[in-house]
Design a protein around this motif. Structure first.
Motif, PDB file in Angstrom:
ATOM      1  N   LEU A   1     -10.117   3.684   0.733  1.00 53.67           N
ATOM      2  CA  LEU A   1     -10.997   1.935   0.306  1.00 53.67           C
ATOM      3  C   LEU A   1     -12.371   2.226  -0.165  1.00 53.67           C
ATOM      4  O   LEU A   1     -13.349   2.433   0.245  1.00 53.67           O
TER       5      LEU A   1
ATOM      6  N   ARG B   1       0.845   5.644  -1.688  1.00 53.84           N
ATOM      7  CA  ARG B   1       1.046   6.640  -0.680  1.00 53.84           C
ATOM      8  C   ARG B   1       2.312   7.057  -2.098  1.00 53.84           C
ATOM      9  O   ARG B   1       2.275   8.296  -1.524  1.00 53.84           O
TER      10      ARG B   1
ATOM     11  N   LEU C   1      -5.961   7.086   2.905  1.00 56.89           N
ATOM     12  CA  LEU C   1      -6.434   6.703   1.339  1.00 56.89           C
ATOM     13  C   LEU C   1      -7.723   6.024   1.817  1.00 56.89           C
ATOM     14  O   LEU C   1      -8.584   6.075   2.531  1.00 56.89           O
TER      15      LEU C   1
ATOM     16  N   TYR D   1      -5.809   1.786   6.631  1.00 57.33           N
ATOM     17  CA  TYR D   1      -5.328   2.367   5.027  1.00 57.33           C
ATOM     18  C   TYR D   1      -5.054   4.265   5.423  1.00 57.33           C
ATOM     19  O   TYR D   1      -4.588   4.801   4.827  1.00 57.33           O
TER      20      TYR D   1
ATOM     21  N   CYS E   1      -3.947   2.948  -7.978  1.00 57.48           N
ATOM     22  CA  CYS E   1      -4.890   2.169  -7.213  1.00 57.48           C
ATOM     23  C   CYS E   1      -3.830   1.521  -6.737  1.00 57.48           C
ATOM     24  O   CYS E   1      -2.619   0.425  -7.853  1.00 57.48           O
TER      25      CYS E   1
ATOM     26  N   GLY F   1      -5.543  -3.574   6.096  1.00 59.90           N
ATOM     27  CA  GLY F   1      -5.537  -2.011   6.259  1.00 59.90           C
ATOM     28  C   GLY F   1      -4.772  -2.589   7.626  1.00 59.90           C
ATOM     29  O   GLY F   1      -4.296  -3.053   8.217  1.00 59.90           O
TER      30      GLY F   1
ATOM     31  N   ILE G   1      -8.069   0.288  -3.577  1.00 52.61           N
ATOM     32  CA  ILE G   1      -7.356   1.334  -2.284  1.00 52.61           C
ATOM     33  C   ILE G   1      -6.245   2.841  -3.703  1.00 52.61           C
ATOM     34  O   ILE G   1      -6.297   2.125  -4.435  1.00 52.61           O
ATOM     35  N   CYS G   2      -6.505   4.071  -3.190  1.00 52.59           N
ATOM     36  CA  CYS G   2      -6.507   5.356  -3.934  1.00 52.59           C
ATOM     37  C   CYS G   2      -6.152   6.179  -2.728  1.00 52.59           C
ATOM     38  O   CYS G   2      -6.503   6.269  -1.296  1.00 52.59           O
ATOM     39  N   ARG G   3      -5.309   6.902  -3.597  1.00 62.83           N
ATOM     40  CA  ARG G   3      -5.303   8.551  -2.905  1.00 62.83           C
ATOM     41  C   ARG G   3      -7.218   9.240  -3.135  1.00 62.83           C
ATOM     42  O   ARG G   3      -7.753   8.791  -3.810  1.00 62.83           O
TER      43      ARG G   3
ATOM     44  N   VAL H   1       0.941  -1.242   0.122  1.00 63.49           N
ATOM     45  CA  VAL H   1      -0.280   0.085   0.143  1.00 63.49           C
ATOM     46  C   VAL H   1       1.030   1.442  -0.142  1.00 63.49           C
ATOM     47  O   VAL H   1       0.388   2.562  -0.430  1.00 63.49           O
TER      48      VAL H   1
ATOM     49  N   HIS I   1     -10.253  -5.533  -1.190  1.00 70.19           N
ATOM     50  CA  HIS I   1     -10.295  -3.692  -1.383  1.00 70.19           C
ATOM     51  C   HIS I   1      -9.365  -2.840  -2.560  1.00 70.19           C
ATOM     52  O   HIS I   1      -8.808  -3.148  -2.898  1.00 70.19           O
TER      53      HIS I   1
END
Length: 197
Positions: free
Chosen positions: A156, A136, A154, A151, A142, A149, A171-173, A132, A169
């Protein structure tokens, strides 16, 4: 007709802070400092003559005026985005670099994401990783992985695993979860997971 409106930057700061109830998370999304977001919101409150947030030690709380204002401001930004993309589709054409955990790879077609014309327009390349921190550090846009997690700041999106097992999951900014690229990837992932179930 002359429009008497607050500055666009102040409205953007208010809208992001209102969605997240956090100047810090809004700042991450907008690429600003929390102080800059706070100052923009203060400027907006001063120009309107109305407080939009109560600033508490444990975070933000919207006032009644802020709660009434936020949905309309959000809708305006959505309308502006839609109108802009209609005449300038290239403005949202940045393709994503997608991180994919090895454990998720078995749920997807061998050619994923190139198996579908829609994703070809949204995904630049695929990186095999579960890390992850790469999101960051902006090395990938993504990451798709099974569970995990926390996270932090970020964004979710959880895709139920169904018969396929563990939830996935995405996950992205902050701010990217609702963009066209993320929506296209999530739609396809949902179909793929349902097919495995």
């Amino acid at each position: 007709m002359t429009y008497r409106l607050p500055s666009l930057n102040s409205l953007r700061a208010f809208e992001a802070a209102g969605r997240h109830l956090s100047f810090k998370t809004a700042a991450d999304e907008l690429g600003l400092t929390p102080g800059a977001v706070s100052q923009q919101v203060k400027k907006l409150e001063a120009s309107l003559g109305v407080p939009l947030f109560r600033r508490l030690p444990q975070g933000l709380l919207m006032t009644a005026e802020g709660e009434a204002y936020l949905p309309d401001v959000t809708q305006v930004f959505e309308d502006l985005t839609r109108a802009t993309e209609a005449i300038a589709p290239g403005i949202n054409s940045k393709k994503f670099r997608v991180g994919l955990a090895p454990a998720v790879r078995r749920l997807l077609p061998d050619a994923w994401p190139q198996h579908c014309e829609t994703l070809k327009h949204h995904v630049r390349d695929l990186v095999e990783t579960s890390d992850v921190e790469r999101v960051r550090r902006n090395e990938i846009d993504c990451l798709i992985r099974p569970g995990g997690g926390p996270y932090g700041a970020l964004a979710l999106v959880i895709l139920p695993g169904g018969g396929a097992g563990e939830d996935l999951h995405f996950i992205c900014r902050p701010g990217l979860a609702d963009c066209a690229q993320s929506k296209a990837i999530l739609r396809d992932l949902t179909r793929q997971v349902a097919a495995v179930s």
